[in-house]
Design a protein around this motif. Structure first.
Motif, PDB file in Angstrom:
ATOM      1  N   TYR A 291       0.839  -1.200   0.000  1.00 59.89           N
ATOM      2  CA  TYR A 291       0.000   0.000   0.000  1.00 59.89           C
ATOM      3  C   TYR A 291       0.871   1.245   0.000  1.00 59.89           C
ATOM      4  O   TYR A 291       1.847   1.349   0.742  1.00 59.89           O
ATOM      5  CB  TYR A 291      -0.924   0.009   1.207  1.00 59.89           C
ATOM      6  N   ASN A 292       0.525   2.211  -0.848  1.00 61.03           N
ATOM      7  CA  ASN A 292       1.228   3.485  -0.922  1.00 61.03           C
ATOM      8  C   ASN A 292       0.302   4.566  -0.381  1.00 61.03           C
ATOM      9  O   ASN A 292      -0.701   4.921  -1.009  1.00 61.03           O
ATOM     10  CB  ASN A 292       1.624   3.791  -2.368  1.00 61.03           C
ATOM     11  N   ALA A 293       0.641   5.096   0.802  1.00 65.03           N
ATOM     12  CA  ALA A 293      -0.223   6.091   1.445  1.00 65.03           C
ATOM     13  C   ALA A 293      -0.315   7.373   0.636  1.00 65.03           C
ATOM     14  O   ALA A 293      -1.340   8.078   0.684  1.00 65.03           O
ATOM     15  CB  ALA A 293       0.292   6.389   2.853  1.00 65.03           C
ATOM     16  N   GLU A 294       0.720   7.713  -0.102  1.00 66.27           N
ATOM     17  CA  GLU A 294       0.718   8.954  -0.881  1.00 66.27           C
ATOM     18  C   GLU A 294      -0.283   8.911  -2.032  1.00 66.27           C
ATOM     19  O   GLU A 294      -1.017   9.869  -2.265  1.00 66.27           O
ATOM     20  CB  GLU A 294       2.118   9.239  -1.408  1.00 66.27           C
ATOM     21  N   SER A 295      -0.293   7.800  -2.738  1.00 65.66           N
ATOM     22  CA  SER A 295      -1.198   7.682  -3.890  1.00 65.66           C
ATOM     23  C   SER A 295      -2.522   7.037  -3.529  1.00 65.66           C
ATOM     24  O   SER A 295      -3.494   7.144  -4.286  1.00 65.66           O
ATOM     25  CB  SER A 295      -0.513   6.866  -5.003  1.00 65.66           C
ATOM     26  N   GLY A 296      -2.571   6.361  -2.398  1.00 61.07           N
ATOM     27  CA  GLY A 296      -3.787   5.649  -2.010  1.00 61.07           C
ATOM     28  C   GLY A 296      -4.025   4.395  -2.825  1.00 61.07           C
ATOM     29  O   GLY A 296      -5.132   3.837  -2.814  1.00 61.07           O
ATOM     30  N   LYS A 297      -3.003   3.905  -3.502  1.00 60.41           N
ATOM     31  CA  LYS A 297      -3.115   2.707  -4.336  1.00 60.41           C
ATOM     32  C   LYS A 297      -2.161   1.622  -3.838  1.00 60.41           C
ATOM     33  O   LYS A 297      -1.382   1.832  -2.920  1.00 60.41           O
ATOM     34  CB  LYS A 297      -2.835   3.050  -5.801  1.00 60.41           C
ATOM     35  N   TYR A 298      -2.246   0.471  -4.499  1.00 64.39           N
ATOM     36  CA  TYR A 298      -1.447  -0.687  -4.110  1.00 64.39           C
ATOM     37  C   TYR A 298      -0.541  -1.102  -5.258  1.00 64.39           C
ATOM     38  O   TYR A 298      -0.941  -1.098  -6.422  1.00 64.39           O
ATOM     39  CB  TYR A 298      -2.343  -1.866  -3.740  1.00 64.39           C
ATOM     40  N   GLY A 299       0.692  -1.476  -4.887  1.00 63.62           N
ATOM     41  CA  GLY A 299       1.600  -2.027  -5.867  1.00 63.62           C
ATOM     42  C   GLY A 299       1.392  -3.522  -6.026  1.00 63.62           C
ATOM     43  O   GLY A 299       0.507  -4.127  -5.407  1.00 63.62           O
ATOM     44  N   CYS A 300       2.191  -4.122  -6.876  1.00 60.89           N
ATOM     45  CA  CYS A 300       2.104  -5.559  -7.158  1.00 60.89           C
ATOM     46  C   CYS A 300       3.437  -6.201  -6.808  1.00 60.89           C
ATOM     47  O   CYS A 300       4.493  -5.595  -7.007  1.00 60.89           O
ATOM     48  CB  CYS A 300       1.778  -5.802  -8.628  1.00 60.89           C
ATOM     49  N   GLY A 301       3.382  -7.433  -6.292  1.00 59.33           N
ATOM     50  CA  GLY A 301       4.628  -8.086  -5.935  1.00 59.33           C
ATOM     51  C   GLY A 301       4.432  -9.504  -5.449  1.00 59.33           C
ATOM     52  O   GLY A 301       3.316 -10.050  -5.450  1.00 59.33           O
ATOM     53  N   PHE A 302       5.530 -10.084  -5.009  1.00 57.79           N
ATOM     54  CA  PHE A 302       5.546 -11.498  -4.609  1.00 57.79           C
ATOM     55  C   PHE A 302       4.666 -11.760  -3.394  1.00 57.79           C
ATOM     56  O   PHE A 302       4.065 -12.836  -3.273  1.00 57.79           O
ATOM     57  CB  PHE A 302       6.996 -11.916  -4.325  1.00 57.79           C
ATOM     58  N   ASP A 303       4.579 -10.814  -2.464  1.00 54.69           N
ATOM     59  CA  ASP A 303       3.791 -11.024  -1.248  1.00 54.69           C
ATOM     60  C   ASP A 303       2.305 -11.212  -1.538  1.00 54.69           C
ATOM     61  O   ASP A 303       1.572 -11.731  -0.694  1.00 54.69           O
ATOM     62  CB  ASP A 303       3.969  -9.838  -0.295  1.00 54.69           C
ATOM     63  N   ASP A 304       1.863 -10.802  -2.702  1.00 56.24           N
ATOM     64  CA  ASP A 304       0.449 -10.980  -3.044  1.00 56.24           C
ATOM     65  C   ASP A 304       0.077 -12.448  -3.207  1.00 56.24           C
ATOM     66  O   ASP A 304      -1.115 -12.797  -3.133  1.00 56.24           O
ATOM     67  CB  ASP A 304       0.131 -10.236  -4.346  1.00 56.24           C
ATOM     68  N   LEU A 305       1.052 -13.309  -3.421  1.00 58.49           N
ATOM     69  CA  LEU A 305       0.757 -14.730  -3.571  1.00 58.49           C
ATOM     70  C   LEU A 305       0.180 -15.313  -2.290  1.00 58.49           C
ATOM     71  O   LEU A 305      -0.594 -16.281  -2.331  1.00 58.49           O
ATOM     72  CB  LEU A 305       2.021 -15.492  -3.984  1.00 58.49           C
ATOM     73  N   ALA A 306       0.549 -14.742  -1.134  1.00 55.37           N
ATOM     74  CA  ALA A 306      -0.015 -15.215   0.131  1.00 55.37           C
ATOM     75  C   ALA A 306      -1.515 -14.935   0.177  1.00 55.37           C
ATOM     76  O   ALA A 306      -2.304 -15.783   0.628  1.00 55.37           O
ATOM     77  CB  ALA A 306       0.696 -14.539   1.309  1.00 55.37           C
ATOM     78  N   PHE A 307      -1.928 -13.772  -0.279  1.00 56.20           N
ATOM     79  CA  PHE A 307      -3.345 -13.430  -0.314  1.00 56.20           C
ATOM     80  C   PHE A 307      -4.100 -14.356  -1.260  1.00 56.20           C
ATOM     81  O   PHE A 307      -5.228 -14.780  -0.966  1.00 56.20           O
ATOM     82  CB  PHE A 307      -3.492 -11.969  -0.749  1.00 56.20           C
ATOM     83  N   VAL A 308      -3.485 -14.692  -2.382  1.00 53.47           N
ATOM     84  CA  VAL A 308      -4.093 -15.637  -3.315  1.00 53.47           C
ATOM     85  C   VAL A 308      -4.257 -17.003  -2.656  1.00 53.47           C
ATOM     86  O   VAL A 308      -5.290 -17.668  -2.809  1.00 53.47           O
ATOM     87  CB  VAL A 308      -3.237 -15.754  -4.590  1.00 53.47           C
TER      88      VAL A 308
END
Length: 485
Positions: A94-111
């Protein structure tokens, strides 16, 4: 494909038939709940791996609950582990400045978390919500219950996923604007709703790999399995290469058919033949519009519009780029390779990501392979529709691999057995004094069904039977949903 007289294949665009064989009656008229059967008992010839697969299939709810409980308890009682376990519960980067989320390896845990949730939730909903609804709708056969549960679950999920996806697309700048799918690439950050939708869809399609091996295998098993592999691969690569916009569009295009087709089959299972006719026609129209028109347009956009909107070169996180006109510089940044760029979000989120013709053709190859499978199914749909309209018996090449004996038993049982099961007469007797008693009405129905079966033409490959071939007006008015009368 769907022809409401044909056998249910369980795949995308498959035919549907729930007329049961005599040995498929479940609990007669008492309506006692019997859970969805998923695995066969282990035999002496089964290996350890086969046995483990059977246990996994049979205890999906228990395994899912245990895994989720273990993860939750670890997160609660082991504070040091929370730096790892929180990835399962929250969207990462999560990027507090833009209010959006990036993409990366840690997202595999959520999947992974949603994969376990879908596996357990699917069976729980099927057993404790959809099965009672099926019985209240008049379905009292084992095969009918299983088919109803499988298709109703697909409707429930796809209604939610398609609605959420269309909400995202409707409120985006790329709604019916193909160029906006590419302008501004790479999209290293996306809104939280889009990210959740993408990761949840990814988890669902991974779960479908398990489902297609749990459900009764159809003749189109290879096509379905291949379709799921290509879908998962495209989700994995498009997410790692920041092409989530086009991915969301394609998911919305695909999900609509998976609402209409199972709905038509559910109506048929419950005996609503006229409504089934309507949804069958709607299914054909939706398939043509979404999968034979919209999806090829998206593929064309990948081929044509990316040449205009995404110049070849390497793009940095600060928005600068090295043009493809500097081949030596691009080669130093890895622009001449394909695989490391496709998974850039998983390996180097802050590094440069490069676009070139090789990457473009890699995505095109996967999309065209997916379209080839879709077109194969479309040819089968057209074949069934043409045969039915002409008054010939439809030959469904994608029907179940069922034996001739079982197929004949289905015809003898008749449609009445689907809705009016005879009450079982239980009596403890010896082998020598076995006596089977049935109700008078059941005997009459059975005799009528046998008489009707003599006039029906049945094909081994599909089990599709179309009475009244000479009445072309009736066939034009009712495409395959009516039952013999």
């Amino acid at each position: 494909m769907i022809s409401c007289r044909s056998s249910d294949t369980g795949g995308l665009g498959e035919a549907a038939d729930v007329v049961p064989s005599k040995n498929e009656q479940v609990n007669g008229a008492n309506g006692t709940h019997k859970p969805y059967k998923r695995a066969k008992p282990r035999t002496e010839n089964d290996g350890l791996f086969t046995y483990l697969c059977m246990q996994l299939s049979e205890h999906q709810i228990g395994i899912s609950v245990n895994l989720l409980s273990l993860l939750f308890l670890t997160h609660i009682f082991f504070p040091r582990a929370r730096q790892h376990t929180w990835k399962f519960y929250h969207l990462s980067y999560y990027n507090a400045e833009s209010g959006k989320y990036g993409c990366g390896f840690d997202d595999l845990a959520f999947v992974g978390l949603w994969l376990v949730l879908f596996v357990g939730l699917r069976v729980a909903v099927m057993d404790y919500i959809l099965a009672p609804l099926a019985r209240r709708g008049g379905i009292q056969t084992k095969k009918g219950l299983v088919r109803f549960q499988e298709q109703a679950w697909l409707v429930c999920y796809c209604v939610c996923s398609w609605s959420l996806g269309m909400y995202i697309v409707w409120n985006s700048e790329y709604f019916f604007n193909l160029h906006e799918m590419w302008k501004g690439w790479p999209f290293r950050e996306i809104c939280g709703l889009s990210k959740f939708y993408y990761l949840a869809q990814w988890a669902f399609w991974i779960a479908q790999i398990l489902v297609v091996n749990i459900e009764e295998k159809r003749k189109d098993y290879a096509e379905m399995f291949t379709h799921h592999i290509f879908t998962i691969s495209l989700l994995f690569l498009s997410y790692g290469f920041y092409h989530t916009r086009v991915g969301i569009v394609i998911l919305c295009i695909m999900d609509l058919v998976d609402i209409v087709l199972p709905t038509a089959k559910l109506l048929k299972y419950m005996g609503y033949t006229q409504a089934c006719d309507v949804f069958f026609g709607l299914f054909v129209v939706v398939w043509v519009v979404t999968r034979q028109i919209f999806f090829p347009i998206v593929i064309y956009s990948v081929y044509k519009h990316t040449l205009i909107d995404i110049p070849d070169g390497c793009y940095f996180i600060d928005g600068t780029m090295v043009s493809g006109n500097e081949p030596e510089r691009c080669a130093e940044l890895g622009g001449s390779v394909v695989w490391p760029n496709l998974i850039k979000a998983y390996t180097d989120r802050d590094g440069p990501v490069c676009w070139n013709s090789s990457v473009r053709f890699s995505f095109l190859a996967l999309l065209l392979c997916l379209q080839a499978i879709i077109f194969l199914w479309f040819c089968m749909i057209v074949k069934v529709v043409v045969n039915v309209v002409r008054g010939h018996s439809a030959d469904d090449v994608r029907s179940d691999d069922e034996g001739d004996v079982e197929e004949m038993e289905d015809v003898k049982t008749g449609y009445e057995a689907h809705h009016v099961p005879a009450a079982p007469l239980e009596q403890e007797v010896g082998v020598e004094s076995l006596n089977f008693a049935t109700r008078k009405g059941a005997n009459a129905n059975g005799a009528a069904a046998v008489r009707r079966s003599k006039n029906q033409r049945s094909t081994r490959s599909s089990g599709i039977s179309i009475p009244g071939h000479g009445d072309h007006k009736e066939l034009l008015g009712r495409i395959g949903c009516d039952k013999p009368s």
